[in-house]
Each structure stands twice: as structure tokens, then as C-alpha cells.
Design a protein around this motif. Structure first.
Motif, PDB file in Angstrom:
ATOM      1  N   THR A  24     -20.936  -4.639 -56.045  1.00 14.54           N
ATOM      2  CA  THR A  24     -21.038  -5.564 -57.178  1.00 14.54           C
ATOM      3  C   THR A  24     -20.091  -6.739 -56.989  1.00 14.54           C
ATOM      4  OG1 THR A  24     -21.608  -3.727 -58.627  1.00 14.54           O
ATOM      5  CG2 THR A  24     -20.879  -5.746 -59.701  1.00 14.54           C
ATOM      6  N   LEU A  27     -21.459  -9.139 -54.444  1.00  9.39           N
ATOM      7  CA  LEU A  27     -22.588  -9.893 -54.997  1.00  9.39           C
ATOM      8  C   LEU A  27     -22.100 -10.954 -55.984  1.00  9.39           C
ATOM      9  CD1 LEU A  27     -25.090  -6.956 -55.455  1.00  9.39           C
ATOM     10  CD2 LEU A  27     -25.175  -8.757 -53.718  1.00  9.39           C
ATOM     11  N   CYS A  28     -21.006 -10.680 -56.664  1.00 10.04           N
ATOM     12  CA  CYS A  28     -20.421 -11.674 -57.580  1.00 10.04           C
ATOM     13  C   CYS A  28     -19.875 -12.883 -56.834  1.00 10.04           C
ATOM     14  CB  CYS A  28     -19.280 -11.044 -58.381  1.00 10.04           C
ATOM     15  SG  CYS A  28     -19.835 -10.081 -59.770  1.00 10.04           S
ATOM     16  N   ALA A  30     -21.313 -14.614 -54.877  1.00  8.41           N
ATOM     17  CA  ALA A  30     -22.495 -15.410 -54.498  1.00  8.41           C
ATOM     18  C   ALA A  30     -23.022 -15.041 -53.123  1.00  8.41           C
ATOM     19  CB  ALA A  30     -22.193 -16.905 -54.599  1.00  8.41           C
ATOM     20  N   ASP A  32     -25.647 -12.612 -50.848  1.00 10.21           N
ATOM     21  CA  ASP A  32     -26.856 -11.814 -51.020  1.00 10.21           C
ATOM     22  C   ASP A  32     -26.580 -10.402 -50.509  1.00 10.21           C
ATOM     23  OD1 ASP A  32     -27.090 -11.876 -48.237  1.00 10.21           O
ATOM     24  OD2 ASP A  32     -28.675 -13.364 -48.250  1.00 10.21           O
ATOM     25  N   GLU A  60     -30.016  -2.693 -66.168  1.00  5.47           N
ATOM     26  CA  GLU A  60     -30.568  -4.015 -65.863  1.00  5.47           C
ATOM     27  C   GLU A  60     -31.858  -3.866 -65.066  1.00  5.47           C
ATOM     28  OE1 GLU A  60     -29.649  -6.681 -67.224  1.00  5.47           O
ATOM     29  OE2 GLU A  60     -27.706  -6.065 -67.993  1.00  5.47           O
ATOM     30  N   ASN A  62     -33.143  -6.260 -62.896  1.00  9.67           N
ATOM     31  CA  ASN A  62     -33.091  -6.847 -61.564  1.00  9.67           C
ATOM     32  C   ASN A  62     -31.691  -7.386 -61.287  1.00  9.67           C
ATOM     33  OD1 ASN A  62     -32.960  -9.605 -62.643  1.00  9.67           O
ATOM     34  ND2 ASN A  62     -35.121  -9.299 -63.154  1.00  9.67           N
ATOM     35  N   LEU A  63     -31.474  -7.757 -60.049  1.00  8.01           N
ATOM     36  CA  LEU A  63     -30.157  -8.215 -59.619  1.00  8.01           C
ATOM     37  C   LEU A  63     -29.729  -9.490 -60.337  1.00  8.01           C
ATOM     38  CD1 LEU A  63     -27.793  -7.683 -57.753  1.00  8.01           C
ATOM     39  CD2 LEU A  63     -29.027  -8.849 -55.938  1.00  8.01           C
ATOM     40  N   ARG A  64     -30.670 -10.381 -60.553  1.00  5.50           N
ATOM     41  CA  ARG A  64     -30.328 -11.633 -61.245  1.00  5.50           C
ATOM     42  C   ARG A  64     -29.797 -11.354 -62.649  1.00  5.50           C
ATOM     43  NH1 ARG A  64     -34.012 -16.767 -63.005  1.00  5.50           N
ATOM     44  NH2 ARG A  64     -32.246 -17.976 -63.706  1.00  5.50           N
ATOM     45  N   ALA A  65     -30.452 -10.453 -63.377  1.00 10.79           N
ATOM     46  CA  ALA A  65     -30.005 -10.105 -64.732  1.00 10.79           C
ATOM     47  C   ALA A  65     -28.614  -9.487 -64.693  1.00 10.79           C
ATOM     48  CB  ALA A  65     -30.996  -9.159 -65.394  1.00 10.79           C
ATOM     49  N   LEU A  67     -26.248 -10.007 -62.403  1.00  7.73           N
ATOM     50  CA  LEU A  67     -25.262 -11.034 -62.096  1.00  7.73           C
ATOM     51  C   LEU A  67     -25.032 -11.978 -63.275  1.00  7.73           C
ATOM     52  CD1 LEU A  67     -26.193 -11.739 -58.388  1.00  7.73           C
ATOM     53  CD2 LEU A  67     -24.258 -10.418 -59.281  1.00  7.73           C
ATOM     54  N   LEU A  68     -26.078 -12.271 -64.036  1.00 11.80           N
ATOM     55  CA  LEU A  68     -25.901 -13.085 -65.244  1.00 11.80           C
ATOM     56  C   LEU A  68     -25.004 -12.356 -66.239  1.00 11.80           C
ATOM     57  CD1 LEU A  68     -29.472 -14.559 -65.783  1.00 11.80           C
ATOM     58  CD2 LEU A  68     -27.386 -15.816 -65.210  1.00 11.80           C
TER      59      LEU A  68
END
Length: 92
Positions: A24, A27-28, A30, A32, A60, A62-65, A67-68
Motif C-alpha cells: 500500500t 502504491l501511495c 504513485a 504501479d 474497496e 478497485n485500486l483507484r478507489a 488510493l483515493l
């Protein structure tokens, strides 16, 4: 993107393993999944498995959600930061 201390509390609150927390964190920054895997010296397949487990544990989709959500965490100060702020400053 993510505050490290906030991320630590997020990981603990969601029952993430130490490795899932490290994934995590990468991924934070930025990165991939493949870059995170390389940095952590794990295979991309293993990193994807960790991401799948993280998404399941956090609810969550997906990954985008994810990370948001992590990006919206409020900053949290560590005990050391808080303690140093409360100590009297030496007079000059």
C-alpha cells in the motif's frame, strides 16, 4: 500522496499484514503494481495477490478507489512529533 502515519493506522484498522501495508505504501508513492513489486523484491503476481487481499479487507472495489481513500486520510502526527512539539524550547 499518503501520510505515512495515517497509512499505518489505516493498515492496522483494516487488518492489513505488514507486507500488505508495504505494498500500500509503495502504491501511495504513485507507483504501479509492477514498480511496487520491484521495489519490494516480490513478483508482480505476488504483488497483485496482495492488492486483491487489500481491496477485500478494505471493502474497496478497485485500486483507484483505494488510493483515493488513502489520499483523503487526514494527516496524523506520530508520538515523537507530538512529544517534540510539547517540549519546552531552550532559550537562546
Amino acid at each position: 500522496m499518503c501520510n505515512g502515519v495515517s497509512q499505518h493506522f489505516f493498515a492496522r484498522a483494516n487488518g492489513l499484514t505488514p507486507t500488505e501495508a508495504r505494498v500500500t505504501g509503495e502504491l501511495c508513492r504513485a507507483k504501479d503494481v509492477s514498480e511496487a513489486a520491484e521495489t519490494l523484491h516480490i513478483s508482480v503476481s505476488t504483488a497483485r495477490t496482495h492488492v486483491k487481499n487489500i481491496l477485500h479487507k478494505t471493502g474497496e472495489q478497485n485500486l483507484r478507489a483505494l488510493l483515493l481513500r488513502l489520499g483523503m486520510l487526514p494527516p496524523v502526527s506520530s508520538r515523537v512529533e507530538l512529544a517534540s512539539r510539547s517540549l519546552p524550547q531552550p532559550e537562546s
